[in-house]
Design an enzyme around this catalytic site. Sequence first.
Site, PDB file in Angstrom:
ATOM      1  N   ASP A  68       0.851  -1.199   0.000  1.00  0.00           N
ATOM      2  CA  ASP A  68       0.000   0.000   0.000  1.00  0.00           C
ATOM      3  C   ASP A  68       0.889   1.253   0.000  1.00  0.00           C
ATOM      4  O   ASP A  68       0.845   2.046   0.920  1.00  0.00           O
ATOM      5  CB  ASP A  68      -0.922   0.003   1.233  1.00  0.00           C
ATOM      6  CG  ASP A  68      -0.163  -0.050   2.555  1.00  0.00           C
ATOM      7  OD1 ASP A  68       1.017  -0.458   2.559  1.00  0.00           O
ATOM      8  OD2 ASP A  68      -0.737   0.346   3.596  1.00  0.00           O
TER       9      ASP A  68
ATOM     10  N   ASP B 219       6.948   1.099   1.964  1.00  0.00           N
ATOM     11  CA  ASP B 219       6.666   0.100   0.917  1.00  0.00           C
ATOM     12  C   ASP B 219       7.520   0.435  -0.314  1.00  0.00           C
ATOM     13  O   ASP B 219       8.113  -0.462  -0.932  1.00  0.00           O
ATOM     14  CB  ASP B 219       5.209   0.153   0.449  1.00  0.00           C
ATOM     15  CG  ASP B 219       4.206  -0.007   1.570  1.00  0.00           C
ATOM     16  OD1 ASP B 219       3.591  -1.062   1.698  1.00  0.00           O
ATOM     17  OD2 ASP B 219       4.038   0.975   2.318  1.00  0.00           O
TER      18      ASP B 219
ATOM     19  N   ASN C  88      -2.769   2.088   3.906  1.00  0.00           N
ATOM     20  CA  ASN C  88      -2.492   3.424   4.455  1.00  0.00           C
ATOM     21  C   ASN C  88      -3.374   4.482   3.801  1.00  0.00           C
ATOM     22  O   ASN C  88      -3.621   5.532   4.370  1.00  0.00           O
ATOM     23  CB  ASN C  88      -0.979   3.704   4.396  1.00  0.00           C
ATOM     24  CG  ASN C  88      -0.578   4.702   3.332  1.00  0.00           C
ATOM     25  OD1 ASN C  88      -0.935   5.862   3.408  1.00  0.00           O
ATOM     26  ND2 ASN C  88       0.162   4.240   2.326  1.00  0.00           N
TER      27      ASN C  88
ATOM     28  N   THR D 176       3.351  -5.999   2.369  1.00  0.00           N
ATOM     29  CA  THR D 176       3.817  -4.925   3.254  1.00  0.00           C
ATOM     30  C   THR D 176       2.662  -3.971   3.602  1.00  0.00           C
ATOM     31  O   THR D 176       2.885  -2.804   3.926  1.00  0.00           O
ATOM     32  CB  THR D 176       4.993  -4.147   2.609  1.00  0.00           C
ATOM     33  OG1 THR D 176       4.579  -3.684   1.320  1.00  0.00           O
ATOM     34  CG2 THR D 176       6.221  -5.024   2.478  1.00  0.00           C
TER      35      THR D 176
ATOM     36  N   PHE E  52      -0.548  -1.361  12.708  1.00  0.00           N
ATOM     37  CA  PHE E  52      -1.491  -0.861  11.696  1.00  0.00           C
ATOM     38  C   PHE E  52      -1.925  -1.915  10.664  1.00  0.00           C
ATOM     39  O   PHE E  52      -3.120  -2.110  10.426  1.00  0.00           O
ATOM     40  CB  PHE E  52      -0.868   0.354  10.982  1.00  0.00           C
ATOM     41  CG  PHE E  52      -1.749   0.918   9.899  1.00  0.00           C
ATOM     42  CD1 PHE E  52      -2.838   1.711  10.212  1.00  0.00           C
ATOM     43  CD2 PHE E  52      -1.502   0.627   8.560  1.00  0.00           C
ATOM     44  CE1 PHE E  52      -3.668   2.209   9.217  1.00  0.00           C
ATOM     45  CE2 PHE E  52      -2.322   1.124   7.561  1.00  0.00           C
ATOM     46  CZ  PHE E  52      -3.409   1.917   7.891  1.00  0.00           C
ATOM     47  N   ASN E  53      -0.972  -2.592  10.018  1.00  0.00           N
ATOM     48  CA  ASN E  53      -1.337  -3.510   8.922  1.00  0.00           C
ATOM     49  C   ASN E  53      -2.280  -4.613   9.402  1.00  0.00           C
ATOM     50  O   ASN E  53      -3.172  -5.043   8.667  1.00  0.00           O
ATOM     51  CB  ASN E  53      -0.087  -4.167   8.311  1.00  0.00           C
ATOM     52  CG  ASN E  53       0.725  -3.195   7.482  1.00  0.00           C
ATOM     53  OD1 ASN E  53       0.213  -2.156   7.057  1.00  0.00           O
ATOM     54  ND2 ASN E  53       1.989  -3.527   7.254  1.00  0.00           N
TER      55      ASN E  53
ATOM     56  N   HIS F 269      10.049   0.236   8.068  1.00  0.00           N
ATOM     57  CA  HIS F 269       9.422  -1.049   8.418  1.00  0.00           C
ATOM     58  C   HIS F 269       9.413  -2.061   7.265  1.00  0.00           C
ATOM     59  O   HIS F 269       9.873  -3.184   7.401  1.00  0.00           O
ATOM     60  CB  HIS F 269       7.956  -0.833   8.820  1.00  0.00           C
ATOM     61  CG  HIS F 269       7.720   0.134   9.920  1.00  0.00           C
ATOM     62  ND1 HIS F 269       7.900  -0.178  11.232  1.00  0.00           N
ATOM     63  CD2 HIS F 269       7.277   1.427   9.905  1.00  0.00           C
ATOM     64  CE1 HIS F 269       7.567   0.848  12.001  1.00  0.00           C
ATOM     65  NE2 HIS F 269       7.198   1.839  11.210  1.00  0.00           N
ATOM     66  N   ASP F 270       8.781  -1.647   6.164  1.00  0.00           N
ATOM     67  CA  ASP F 270       8.464  -2.620   5.107  1.00  0.00           C
ATOM     68  C   ASP F 270       9.699  -3.197   4.426  1.00  0.00           C
ATOM     69  O   ASP F 270       9.662  -4.332   3.931  1.00  0.00           O
ATOM     70  CB  ASP F 270       7.555  -1.969   4.060  1.00  0.00           C
ATOM     71  CG  ASP F 270       6.175  -1.657   4.628  1.00  0.00           C
ATOM     72  OD1 ASP F 270       5.786  -2.280   5.633  1.00  0.00           O
ATOM     73  OD2 ASP F 270       5.496  -0.776   4.062  1.00  0.00           O
TER      74      ASP F 270
HETATM   75  O1  RIB Z   1       2.973  -0.171  10.958  1.00  0.00           O
HETATM   76  C1  RIB Z   1       3.844  -0.027   9.876  1.00  0.00           C
HETATM   77  C2  RIB Z   1       3.102  -0.264   8.575  1.00  0.00           C
HETATM   78  O2  RIB Z   1       2.096   0.703   8.417  1.00  0.00           O
HETATM   79  C3  RIB Z   1       3.984  -0.195   7.359  1.00  0.00           C
HETATM   80  O3  RIB Z   1       3.586  -1.157   6.408  1.00  0.00           O
HETATM   81  C4  RIB Z   1       3.811   1.208   6.866  1.00  0.00           C
HETATM   82  O4  RIB Z   1       3.812   1.287   5.454  1.00  0.00           O
HETATM   83  C5  RIB Z   1       2.551   1.728   7.549  1.00  0.00           C
HETATM   84  O5  RIB Z   1       1.551   2.183   6.736  1.00  0.00           O
HETATM   85 CA    CA Z   2       2.986  -0.537   4.107  1.00  0.00          CA
END
Ligand code: RIB
Ligand code: CA
Length: 310
Positions: free
Chosen positions: A12, A17, A41, A125, A166-167, A239-240
Amino acid sequence: MTKPIPILLDGDPGHDDAMAWMLAQSSPLLEIRGVTSVCGNQTIEKTTYNAQRVMTLLGIDAPLAKGRTGPLIAEHMAAPSVHGESGLDGPVLPEPAVFPVDLPACALMAKVLEESPEPVTLVPTGPLTNVASLLLTRPDLKGKIAGISMMGGGVTHGNWTPAAEFNILVDPEAADLVFRSGVPITMAGLDVTEKALVFPEDFETIRALDNPVASVVADWLEFFYGFHRKLGYAGAPVHDAVAVAALIAPELFHMEEMYVAVETQGTYCRGATIGDRYHLSDHAPNARVILDLDREGFVGLLTKAAASYS
Ligand code: RIB
Ligand code: CA
């Protein structure tokens, strides 16, 4: 020379990402067979448009397909505070020269798996909506999935609620299905990704590479850091990119096998990933959870990836 690992990118984009995709595209160890956008996101319209622009910038030559308009069951929630209203605010990006094929994301995933002589690794991701849709619609293809190297969750804490990352929070039902699927999972959760920090001095090293992709990456890092600095981070947590880096350079990471369950109910814990680190339950491990990394090695990978566009 070893054969590259065939992968499907599902994300996303999203600043991190986009950097994950840069790492994948630049690595001779990976071969991108397809890309799918997911509602995460931002809305699916925005994440698809961003996927098109990122693929154009990076020169990713693979079919792109658009994901579902929303999570399996839950109401969608976006993250404009992190990535901006566009879902990828910051530097100006090229207008798309890449367009989605006329297939839903899970159908493109199925096509790639069916046509591949060898199993393919999925690299999600964002929320796990598309991966869950694939498993629901084509369970017969499970054996063609080599594994899932994903960013999401965390076995100690969350970032969108105290318990949930979040994801996973965006689509807990999808995540639950994926973690119970039996497909081997490598989980890059907050335990490691919050340590995958690119420091401001690293941004400058990347900017000094002075090529069009490196300049955009440096701007993405600045933008992403803008949000995280206010929370006390010393750098931008990419993160991703950990989900991709774990495939390219697993030696940079400390991983532990454990059973991970996804909480879909709960007053406080919906979307939490519960890791059985001490093997207290009767469940056999279903995931390799990444808990730590060599930060400098990780930043070195990203820098080398950006330099490959010079
Ligand atoms: O929590 C981190 C995730 O949420 C990552 O995938 C980042 O892109 C965010 O949107
Ligand atoms: Ca992401």
